[in-house]
Motif scaffolding. Structure first.
Motif, PDB file in Angstrom:
ATOM      1  N   ASN A 105       0.632  -1.278   0.333  1.00  8.53           N
ATOM      2  CA  ASN A 105      -0.255  -0.340   0.182  1.00  8.53           C
ATOM      3  C   ASN A 105       0.946   1.024  -0.087  1.00  8.53           C
ATOM      4  OD1 ASN A 105      -2.594   1.977   0.161  1.00  8.53           O
ATOM      5  ND2 ASN A 105      -3.491   0.734   1.644  1.00  8.53           N
ATOM      6  N   ILE A 106       0.387   2.342  -0.434  1.00  7.21           N
ATOM      7  CA  ILE A 106       0.796   3.859  -0.572  1.00  7.21           C
ATOM      8  C   ILE A 106       0.775   4.226   1.269  1.00  7.21           C
ATOM      9  CG2 ILE A 106       0.794   6.050  -1.584  1.00  7.21           C
ATOM     10  CD1 ILE A 106       0.441   4.600  -4.212  1.00  7.21           C
ATOM     11  N   PRO A 107       1.976   4.413   0.918  1.00  8.51           N
ATOM     12  CA  PRO A 107       1.423   5.447   2.612  1.00  8.51           C
ATOM     13  C   PRO A 107       1.125   6.692   2.589  1.00  8.51           C
ATOM     14  CG  PRO A 107       4.017   4.773   2.301  1.00  8.51           C
ATOM     15  CD  PRO A 107       3.795   4.400   0.474  1.00  8.51           C
ATOM     16  N   HIS A 108       0.892   7.094   4.170  1.00  9.50           N
ATOM     17  CA  HIS A 108      -0.389   8.061   3.946  1.00  9.50           C
ATOM     18  C   HIS A 108       0.783   9.418   3.678  1.00  9.50           C
ATOM     19  CE1 HIS A 108      -3.390  11.304   5.990  1.00  9.50           C
ATOM     20  NE2 HIS A 108      -3.610  10.764   5.130  1.00  9.50           N
ATOM     21  N   ASP A 109       0.211  10.551   3.308  1.00 12.58           N
ATOM     22  CA  ASP A 109       1.429  11.689   3.196  1.00 12.58           C
ATOM     23  C   ASP A 109       1.691  11.605   5.688  1.00 12.58           C
ATOM     24  OD1 ASP A 109       0.886  12.065   1.068  1.00 12.58           O
ATOM     25  OD2 ASP A 109      -0.576  13.397   0.742  1.00 12.58           O
ATOM     26  N   SER A 110       0.390  11.343   5.840  1.00 13.67           N
ATOM     27  CA  SER A 110       1.321  12.066   7.259  1.00 13.67           C
ATOM     28  C   SER A 110       2.445  11.079   7.594  1.00 13.67           C
ATOM     29  CB  SER A 110      -0.496  12.231   8.374  1.00 13.67           C
ATOM     30  OG  SER A 110      -0.747  10.234   8.591  1.00 13.67           O
ATOM     31  N   VAL A 111       2.860   9.869   7.430  1.00 14.77           N
ATOM     32  CA  VAL A 111       3.989   8.481   7.893  1.00 14.77           C
ATOM     33  C   VAL A 111       4.649   9.785   7.587  1.00 14.77           C
ATOM     34  CG1 VAL A 111       4.791   6.403   7.308  1.00 14.77           C
ATOM     35  CG2 VAL A 111       2.312   7.326   7.592  1.00 14.77           C
ATOM     36  N   PRO A 112       5.730   9.375   8.973  1.00 15.39           N
ATOM     37  CA  PRO A 112       7.368   9.683   8.692  1.00 15.39           C
ATOM     38  C   PRO A 112       7.822   8.650   7.715  1.00 15.39           C
ATOM     39  CG  PRO A 112       6.468   8.871  11.250  1.00 15.39           C
ATOM     40  CD  PRO A 112       5.640   9.332  10.345  1.00 15.39           C
ATOM     41  N   ASN A 120      10.493   6.284  13.784  1.00 14.57           N
ATOM     42  CA  ASN A 120       9.023   5.717  13.736  1.00 14.57           C
ATOM     43  C   ASN A 120       9.301   6.574  14.883  1.00 14.57           C
ATOM     44  OD1 ASN A 120       9.082   3.372  13.097  1.00 14.57           O
ATOM     45  ND2 ASN A 120       8.601   2.267  14.543  1.00 14.57           N
ATOM     46  N   GLN A 121       7.708   7.362  14.836  1.00  9.66           N
ATOM     47  CA  GLN A 121       8.417   8.351  16.006  1.00  9.66           C
ATOM     48  C   GLN A 121       7.121   8.318  16.512  1.00  9.66           C
ATOM     49  OE1 GLN A 121       6.689  12.063  12.799  1.00  9.66           O
ATOM     50  NE2 GLN A 121       8.396  11.797  12.578  1.00  9.66           N
ATOM     51  N   VAL A 122       7.461   8.876  18.554  1.00  5.22           N
ATOM     52  CA  VAL A 122       6.282   9.098  19.587  1.00  5.22           C
ATOM     53  C   VAL A 122       5.547   9.977  19.445  1.00  5.22           C
ATOM     54  CG1 VAL A 122       6.447   8.860  22.431  1.00  5.22           C
ATOM     55  CG2 VAL A 122       8.836   8.628  20.851  1.00  5.22           C
ATOM     56  N   VAL A 123       4.016   9.534  19.454  1.00  2.00           N
ATOM     57  CA  VAL A 123       3.104  10.359  19.472  1.00  2.00           C
ATOM     58  C   VAL A 123       3.181  11.608  20.312  1.00  2.00           C
ATOM     59  CG1 VAL A 123       0.393  11.042  18.440  1.00  2.00           C
ATOM     60  CG2 VAL A 123       2.677   9.283  16.757  1.00  2.00           C
ATOM     61  N   ARG A 124       2.699  10.426  21.826  1.00  2.00           N
ATOM     62  CA  ARG A 124       2.184  10.957  23.088  1.00  2.00           C
ATOM     63  C   ARG A 124       2.670   9.535  24.139  1.00  2.00           C
ATOM     64  NH1 ARG A 124      -2.284  10.443  20.157  1.00  2.00           N
ATOM     65  NH2 ARG A 124      -3.637   8.319  20.533  1.00  2.00           N
ATOM     66  N   ARG A 317       2.800   4.360  25.692  1.00  2.00           N
ATOM     67  CA  ARG A 317       3.685   5.677  24.519  1.00  2.00           C
ATOM     68  C   ARG A 317       2.692   4.970  23.042  1.00  2.00           C
ATOM     69  NH1 ARG A 317      10.316   5.510  23.392  1.00  2.00           N
ATOM     70  NH2 ARG A 317       9.536   3.768  21.495  1.00  2.00           N
ATOM     71  N   VAL A 318       2.498   6.129  22.297  1.00  2.00           N
ATOM     72  CA  VAL A 318       1.765   5.256  20.998  1.00  2.00           C
ATOM     73  C   VAL A 318       3.021   6.064  19.922  1.00  2.00           C
ATOM     74  CG1 VAL A 318       0.243   6.297  19.461  1.00  2.00           C
ATOM     75  CG2 VAL A 318      -0.827   5.929  21.737  1.00  2.00           C
ATOM     76  N   VAL A 319       3.086   5.586  18.976  1.00  2.00           N
ATOM     77  CA  VAL A 319       4.049   5.240  18.259  1.00  2.00           C
ATOM     78  C   VAL A 319       4.116   5.750  16.652  1.00  2.00           C
ATOM     79  CG1 VAL A 319       6.194   4.604  17.407  1.00  2.00           C
ATOM     80  CG2 VAL A 319       6.243   4.715  19.718  1.00  2.00           C
ATOM     81  N   ALA A 320       4.259   6.690  16.296  1.00  2.00           N
ATOM     82  CA  ALA A 320       3.841   6.462  14.296  1.00  2.00           C
ATOM     83  C   ALA A 320       4.569   5.974  13.579  1.00  2.00           C
ATOM     84  CB  ALA A 320       3.236   7.740  13.948  1.00  2.00           C
ATOM     85  N   LEU A 321       4.487   5.070  13.118  1.00  2.00           N
ATOM     86  CA  LEU A 321       5.361   3.716  12.116  1.00  2.00           C
ATOM     87  C   LEU A 321       5.618   4.768  11.186  1.00  2.00           C
ATOM     88  CD1 LEU A 321       4.535   0.223  12.453  1.00  2.00           C
ATOM     89  CD2 LEU A 321       4.884   1.443  14.046  1.00  2.00           C
ATOM     90  N   CYS A 322       7.194   4.751  11.060  1.00  2.00           N
ATOM     91  CA  CYS A 322       7.868   5.300   9.944  1.00  2.00           C
ATOM     92  C   CYS A 322       7.628   4.447   8.763  1.00  2.00           C
ATOM     93  CB  CYS A 322       9.149   5.125  10.279  1.00  2.00           C
ATOM     94  SG  CYS A 322      10.156   4.083   9.433  1.00  2.00           S
ATOM     95  N   SER A 323       7.887   4.859   7.064  1.00  2.00           N
ATOM     96  CA  SER A 323       7.432   4.166   6.078  1.00  2.00           C
ATOM     97  C   SER A 323       7.955   2.717   5.820  1.00  2.00           C
ATOM     98  CB  SER A 323       7.391   5.114   4.448  1.00  2.00           C
ATOM     99  OG  SER A 323       9.024   5.434   4.850  1.00  2.00           O
ATOM    100  N   TYR A 334      -0.193   3.132  13.993  1.00  2.24           N
ATOM    101  CA  TYR A 334       0.420   4.047  15.202  1.00  2.24           C
ATOM    102  C   TYR A 334       0.866   2.258  16.029  1.00  2.24           C
ATOM    103  CZ  TYR A 334      -1.351   8.280  14.498  1.00  2.24           C
ATOM    104  OH  TYR A 334      -2.041   9.704  13.978  1.00  2.24           O
ATOM    105  N   ASP A 335       1.417   1.757  16.469  1.00  2.70           N
ATOM    106  CA  ASP A 335       1.595   0.968  17.689  1.00  2.70           C
ATOM    107  C   ASP A 335       1.138   1.990  18.974  1.00  2.70           C
ATOM    108  OD1 ASP A 335       1.744  -0.791  15.884  1.00  2.70           O
ATOM    109  OD2 ASP A 335       3.887  -1.338  16.563  1.00  2.70           O
ATOM    110  N   ILE A 336       1.421   0.726  19.831  1.00  5.84           N
ATOM    111  CA  ILE A 336       0.885   1.189  21.169  1.00  5.84           C
ATOM    112  C   ILE A 336       2.176   0.456  22.335  1.00  5.84           C
ATOM    113  CG2 ILE A 336      -1.033   1.877  22.870  1.00  5.84           C
ATOM    114  CD1 ILE A 336      -2.964   1.524  21.086  1.00  5.84           C
ATOM    115  N   GLU A 337       2.738   1.103  22.036  1.00  2.72           N
ATOM    116  CA  GLU A 337       3.532   0.128  23.179  1.00  2.72           C
ATOM    117  C   GLU A 337       3.725   0.528  24.410  1.00  2.72           C
ATOM    118  OE1 GLU A 337       7.199   0.511  19.848  1.00  2.72           O
ATOM    119  OE2 GLU A 337       7.272   1.971  21.592  1.00  2.72           O
TER     120      GLU A 337
END
Length: 425
Positions: A105-112, A120-124, A317-323, A334-337
């Motif tokens: 699939n094509i990653p969304h624009d908001s995906v790092p 990966n980016q920690v979101v909160r 913490r919530v992490v946004a997975l990178c491409s 989003y992964d929840i860790e």
RNA sequence: GGAGAGGUAGCGAAGUGGCCGUAACGCGCCCGACUCGAAAUCGGGUUGUCGGUGAUGAGCCGGCACGUGGGUUCAAAUCCCACCCUCUCCGCCA
């Protein structure tokens, strides 16, 4: 799977996405095959149109009682040529499909954008990891000393990467599952389903596990049956080849099932305890939503999964997975860790993804506006809510006391016959 | 496991070689008429997919699809073969 016409008209977007994912697909070969395919189709369709036209003439002549032999003779060999071309077209189409099915699939624009999990980016963050006045034990030591985990006998009856839970641990597993289900059903409005945990190849292909990832799955010998690696597979495919009335969206299901994974290639990782097993239990959330609101629904879904950890009082913490870390079918994840004191690290306990129309196209899941014309593909989402075994690990490690006992989180006590503290037997 | 029946559009269902995939008929759904409004009634509409053309839209042209895959034929929902699934009865069974 991507739309074949989208790929044809946006080859650069596909190449770009592959690059971001660090995925290798031979797009040049694909484009050449696609062009051959279309040329063949055009040729064979023209011949078929001629044949159909001639057949109509024969029919008409016979109806009038005339002799149609001349027309019939003029068709000599036409069907043979059509058959030969059809075979070529089918063969090329299979190749095109093979590659198309292998394009992620094509990653969304908001995906790092990044190569691996380090990007990966920690979101909160939620909760404070507790500071212990003693050296915290890991969940295996806790569970074994409290008499709830029997790894030896699990290895005896099945092998490595299996667990036998006894007494309070078996009860805790059930309690966690039922607690999670109750929250999602009663507070978040999900409808529970209990699906088969064995599915066929078509179903496994619908959500993207096949054909690419057969090595990660268990297959039942001499059959077309596979053990599900997640309830995402049977639940998403519940509506395969169906058109849902638009007013039923968002359609939200939760399911509690065992999950089976071969864990090929993970030798040596997490060999101890309950973190990585061939069989584990999971409460899964699956949503079918309108395309324009799928990203809003993903945020909602992630928060719903987080609710479980908040109610249990477990830091995460919530992490946004990178491409580069994104799953094959996912456009955004989003992964929840959850915090594991003994590992001094956050470990994945949930993965919440928006697949956009990638799975819906493969599985044929559409929706139709009441009175509207034509059907459109839904967007599918899913997320763990949560992995039950890993939640037990987190409870044991975060709620342990200096004497080796474990305090049962308050919300679980009604599901544990009021048990407040787990002590050695 | 044995015997039988069946798989056609959103649903039910007709259809034994060409005028039937523009799929009868009924239901549902949509639009319109009638009505103050509704019901009833009347009229019309209502599959998906691939290719071409258009603008990645609408429309138009063409191919394919009557469970799936083969075969016979100038032509297959229809005839032949294999397989899959569903239902009924019997057996077994938690």
């Amino acid at each position: 799977m991507l739309d074949i016409r989208f790929v044809r008209k946006n080859p650069e977007a596909v190449r770009e996405a592959l690059k971001k994912r660090r995925a290798a697909v031979d797009m040049a070969e694909y484009e050449a095959l696609d062009e051959q395919r279309r040329a063949l189709i055009a040729e064979v369709e023209e011949l078929k149109a001629r044949r159909n036209q001639a057949s109509k003439e024969v029919a008409e002549a016979k109806r009038r009682g005339e002799n149609a032999q001349a027309v019939i003779d003029s068709l000599g060999g036409l069907s043979e040529r059509i058959k030969a071309l059809d075979e070529q077209a089918t063969a090329i189409d299979a190749k095109v499909q093979d590659i198309l099915m292998a394009i992620p699939n094509i990653p969304h624009d908001s995906v790092p954008v990044g190569a691996d999990e380090s990007a990966n980016q920690v979101v909160r963050l939620w909760g404070e990891p507790a500071s212990f006045s003693f050296a915290p034990k890991d969940h295996v030591d806790l569970a074994v000393s409290l008499g709830g985990l029997d790894a030896e006998r699990a290895a005896k009856i099945a092998g490595a990467r299996f667990a036998v839970l006894t007494g309070w641990a078996a009860a805790l597993e059930r309690a966690l599952a039922q607690f999670m289900l109750d929250v999602h059903i009663l507070e978040h409005g999900y409808k529970e389903v209990m699906p088969p945990v064995i599915v066929n190849t078509k179903t496994m292909t619908g959500t993207g596990q096949l054909p690419k990832f057969a090595a990660d799955l268990f297959k039942l010998a001499e059959t077309d049956y596979w053990l599900i690696p997640t309830a995402e597979v049977p639940v998403t495919n519940l509506y395969a080849d169906e058109t849902l009335p638009a007013e039923t969206l968002p359609l939200d299901h939760c399911a509690y099932t065992p999950c089976f994974r071969s864990e090929a290639g993970s030798y040596g990782r997490d060999t101890r305890g309950l973190i990585r097993l061939h069989q584990f239990n999971k409460v899964e959330l699956v949503r079918f939503v309108r395309p324009e609101e799928s990203y809003e629904r993903l945020e909602e879904l992630t928060r719903q999964a987080e609710t479980i950890l908040q109610k249990l009082g477990l830091p995460y913490r919530v992490v946004a997975l990178c491409s580069g870390d994104l799953g094959f079918s996912s456009a955004k994840t989003y992964d929840i860790e959850v915090w594991l004191p003994a590992q001094n690290a956050y470990r994945e306990i949930s993965s919440c993804s928006n697949f956009e129309d990638f799975q819906a196209r493969r599985a044929g899941i559409r929706f139709k506006e009441k009175g509207g014309k034509g059907a459109n593909l839904v967007h599918t989402l899913n997320g763990s809510g949560l992995a039950v075994g890993r939640t037990m690990v987190a409870v044991l490690e975060n709620c342990q006391q200096a004497d080796g006992s474990v305090v049962v989180p308050e919300v679980l006590r009604p599901y544990m016959r009021g048990l407040e503290v787990i002590r050695p037997a």
